[in-house]
Design a protein around this motif. Structure first.
Motif, short mmCIF file in Angstrom:
data_model
loop_
_atom_site.label_atom_id
_atom_site.label_comp_id
_atom_site.label_asym_id
_atom_site.label_seq_id
_atom_site.Cartn_x
_atom_site.Cartn_y
_atom_site.Cartn_z
N ASN A 37 0.80 -1.23 0.00
CA ASN A 37 0.00 0.00 0.00
C ASN A 37 0.83 1.27 0.00
OD1 ASN A 37 -2.43 -1.33 -0.05
ND2 ASN A 37 -2.75 -1.22 2.14
N ARG A 38 2.12 1.18 0.21
CA ARG A 38 2.93 2.40 0.31
C ARG A 38 4.04 2.48 -0.73
NH1 ARG A 38 1.18 5.04 4.51
NH2 ARG A 38 0.33 3.94 6.28
N VAL A 39 4.72 1.40 -1.00
CA VAL A 39 5.93 1.43 -1.82
C VAL A 39 5.71 0.88 -3.22
CG1 VAL A 39 8.30 0.57 -1.98
CG2 VAL A 39 7.37 1.22 0.23
N ARG A 40 4.99 -0.21 -3.34
CA ARG A 40 4.84 -0.90 -4.61
C ARG A 40 4.13 -0.01 -5.62
NH1 ARG A 40 1.02 -4.25 -6.97
NH2 ARG A 40 1.90 -5.80 -8.35
N ARG A 41 4.71 0.09 -6.81
CA ARG A 41 4.10 0.90 -7.87
C ARG A 41 2.86 0.18 -8.42
NH1 ARG A 41 8.62 1.95 -12.05
NH2 ARG A 41 8.55 -0.30 -11.92
N HIS A 42 1.82 0.96 -8.70
CA HIS A 42 0.57 0.42 -9.21
C HIS A 42 0.29 1.02 -10.58
CE1 HIS A 42 -0.99 -1.44 -5.43
NE2 HIS A 42 -0.08 -0.64 -4.92
N SER A 43 0.01 0.18 -11.54
CA SER A 43 -0.25 0.67 -12.90
C SER A 43 -1.49 1.56 -12.95
CB SER A 43 -0.38 -0.49 -13.88
OG SER A 43 -1.45 -1.33 -13.51
N SER A 49 3.77 4.80 -6.62
CA SER A 49 3.27 4.14 -5.41
C SER A 49 2.07 4.90 -4.86
CB SER A 49 4.36 4.08 -4.34
OG SER A 49 4.59 5.37 -3.81
N PRO A 50 1.22 4.23 -4.07
CA PRO A 50 0.11 4.94 -3.44
C PRO A 50 0.59 6.10 -2.57
CG PRO A 50 -0.30 2.60 -3.35
CD PRO A 50 1.11 2.78 -3.87
N GLU A 51 1.73 5.93 -1.93
CA GLU A 51 2.29 7.00 -1.10
C GLU A 51 2.63 8.22 -1.97
OE1 GLU A 51 3.73 8.28 2.76
OE2 GLU A 51 2.76 6.40 2.25
#
Length: 67
Positions: A37-43, A49-51
């Motif tokens: 939810n904070r670091v992983r990049r989301h397409s 990242s969500p952050e």
């Protein structure tokens, strides 16, 4: 949902099984709250990242309030 389970298995369970249930709870919490939810990049967020998305949102909101 299949993609979520696939990533969870690949990224969290790569080293096998947990010794005790509490270890599984801790690792799952840390994976979801501290990494996914904070670091992983989301397409769906433009590969950030969500952050980063949240910071960008509030920065834009703040700029719009002051113009």
């Amino acid at each position: 949902m299949d993609s979520c389970w696939s990533r969870l298995k690949a990224e969290l369970l790569e080293n096998g099984v947990f010794r005790i249930l509490e270890d599984a709870h801790t690792e799952l919490f840390e994976y979801i709250e501290c990494y996914y939810n904070r670091v992983r990049r989301h397409s769906s967020l433009g590969n950030i990242s969500p952050e980063q998305f949240e910071q960008k949102y509030y920065r834009t909101l703040n700029q719009n309030l002051h113009t």
